[in-house]
Design an enzyme around this catalytic site. Structure first.
Site, short mmCIF file in Angstrom:
data_model
loop_
_atom_site.label_atom_id
_atom_site.label_comp_id
_atom_site.label_asym_id
_atom_site.label_seq_id
_atom_site.Cartn_x
_atom_site.Cartn_y
_atom_site.Cartn_z
CD1 TRP A 10 -2.82 -1.59 0.82
CD2 TRP A 10 -3.42 0.56 0.76
NE1 TRP A 10 -4.16 -1.53 0.55
CE2 TRP A 10 -4.57 -0.24 0.51
CE3 TRP A 10 -3.56 1.95 0.78
CZ2 TRP A 10 -5.83 0.32 0.28
CZ3 TRP A 10 -4.81 2.49 0.55
CH2 TRP A 10 -5.92 1.68 0.30
CB SER A 44 0.50 -0.93 7.29
OG SER A 44 1.29 -0.12 6.47
CG PHE A 45 -4.36 -5.25 9.31
CD1 PHE A 45 -4.85 -4.55 10.42
CD2 PHE A 45 -4.65 -6.60 9.20
CE1 PHE A 45 -5.61 -5.19 11.38
CE2 PHE A 45 -5.41 -7.26 10.16
CZ PHE A 45 -5.88 -6.55 11.25
CD GLU A 46 -2.85 -7.30 5.22
OE1 GLU A 46 -2.48 -6.23 4.71
OE2 GLU A 46 -3.99 -7.47 5.68
CB VAL A 68 -0.96 4.13 7.77
CG1 VAL A 68 -2.47 3.97 7.76
CG2 VAL A 68 -0.29 2.80 8.08
CB ILE A 69 -1.74 8.33 3.72
CG1 ILE A 69 -0.25 8.13 3.45
CG2 ILE A 69 -2.15 9.78 3.47
CD1 ILE A 69 0.18 8.40 2.03
CG HIS A 75 -9.44 1.41 6.87
ND1 HIS A 75 -10.50 0.59 6.60
CD2 HIS A 75 -8.34 0.64 6.75
CE1 HIS A 75 -10.07 -0.62 6.33
NE2 HIS A 75 -8.76 -0.61 6.41
CG PHE A 100 6.69 1.15 14.50
CD1 PHE A 100 5.58 0.37 14.23
CD2 PHE A 100 6.54 2.52 14.50
CE1 PHE A 100 4.34 0.94 13.97
CE2 PHE A 100 5.31 3.12 14.23
CZ PHE A 100 4.21 2.32 13.97
C1 DLZ Z 1 -7.45 -0.54 3.48
C2 DLZ Z 1 -6.24 0.33 3.69
C3 DLZ Z 1 -6.36 1.72 3.71
C4 DLZ Z 1 -7.67 2.43 3.55
N1 DLZ Z 1 -5.28 2.50 3.83
C5 DLZ Z 1 -4.05 1.92 3.97
C6 DLZ Z 1 -2.90 2.73 4.10
O1 DLZ Z 1 -2.93 3.97 4.06
N2 DLZ Z 1 -1.70 2.09 4.25
C7 DLZ Z 1 -1.59 0.73 4.30
O2 DLZ Z 1 -0.47 0.21 4.45
N3 DLZ Z 1 -2.68 -0.05 4.15
C8 DLZ Z 1 -3.90 0.51 3.98
N4 DLZ Z 1 -5.00 -0.27 3.84
C9 DLZ Z 1 -4.83 -1.75 3.72
C10 DLZ Z 1 -4.73 -2.48 5.08
O3 DLZ Z 1 -3.44 -2.32 5.65
C11 DLZ Z 1 -4.93 -3.99 4.86
O4 DLZ Z 1 -4.11 -4.45 3.82
C12 DLZ Z 1 -6.39 -4.34 4.52
O5 DLZ Z 1 -7.28 -3.80 5.46
C13 DLZ Z 1 -6.59 -5.88 4.42
O6 DLZ Z 1 -6.30 -6.50 5.67
#
Ligand code: DLZ
Length: 138
Positions: A10, A44-46, A68-69, A75, A100
């Site tokens: 992302w 980033s969640f992963e 993450v923006i 979210h 981190f």
């Molecule tokens: C869904 C999402 C959004 C809206 N924004 C970001 C972001 O700014 N940066 C980032 O790394 N990931 C974003 N994601 C994706 C989530 O991290 C994740 O991949 C999804 O929710 C699936 O688990």
């Protein structure tokens, strides 16, 4: 020493610069290409699960890179909270340091400024921290 880098796709314009900065720093500090293992995850969640997988490769430190923006929904808060608390938990659970290197910015410009712009490259800082922590752990 061996290093793992887990990087989110992302905002790849940002995270690819963080990755370049981290890799170049590790190489400049004496690592060879074969000492660096890179794993890409969707967002980033992963990063947390990616780090658990990376840990199986017996590296001396793991660097998590993401961007993450802030958008118009909540979210941003959920992803930032999950990844920061997940990486903290990994530092408690694993025997290697997990760094981190996740940017949490309000705008794309702020992210650019911190990934090779006027505020430097946080990928470089994350790599230096990884080297320091891996040495400490020895
Ligand atoms: C869904 C999402 C959004 C809206 N924004 C970001 C972001 O700014 N940066 C980032 O790394 N990931 C974003 N994601 C994706 C989530 O991290 C994740 O991949 C999804 O929710 C699936 O688990």
């Amino acid at each position: 020493m061996r290093f793992g880098i887990v990087v989110a796709n992302w905002n790849t314009e940002i995270t690819s610069n963080l990755l370049d900065g981290a890799k170049e720093t590790l190489l400049e500090c004496g690592a060879s290409v074969s000492d660096i293992s890179v794993m890409k995850v969707p967002g980033s969640f992963e990063l947390v699960f990616g780090t658990k997988l990376m840990n199986k490769q017996k590296v001396d430190a793991i660097i998590c890179l993401g961007s993450v923006i802030q958008g118009k929904t909540k979210h941003f808060d959920f992803v930032c909270n999950a990844v920061s608390s997940g990486i903290k938990d990994l530092n408690i659970a694993l025997n290697v340091p997990v760094i981190f290197g996740v940017l949490t910015d309000n705008t794309l410009q702020q992210a650019k400024d911190r990934s090779g712009g006027k505020h430097g490259n946080k990928g470089i800082e994350a790599a230096i921290t990884a080297i320091k922590m891996a040495h400490l752990n020895k």
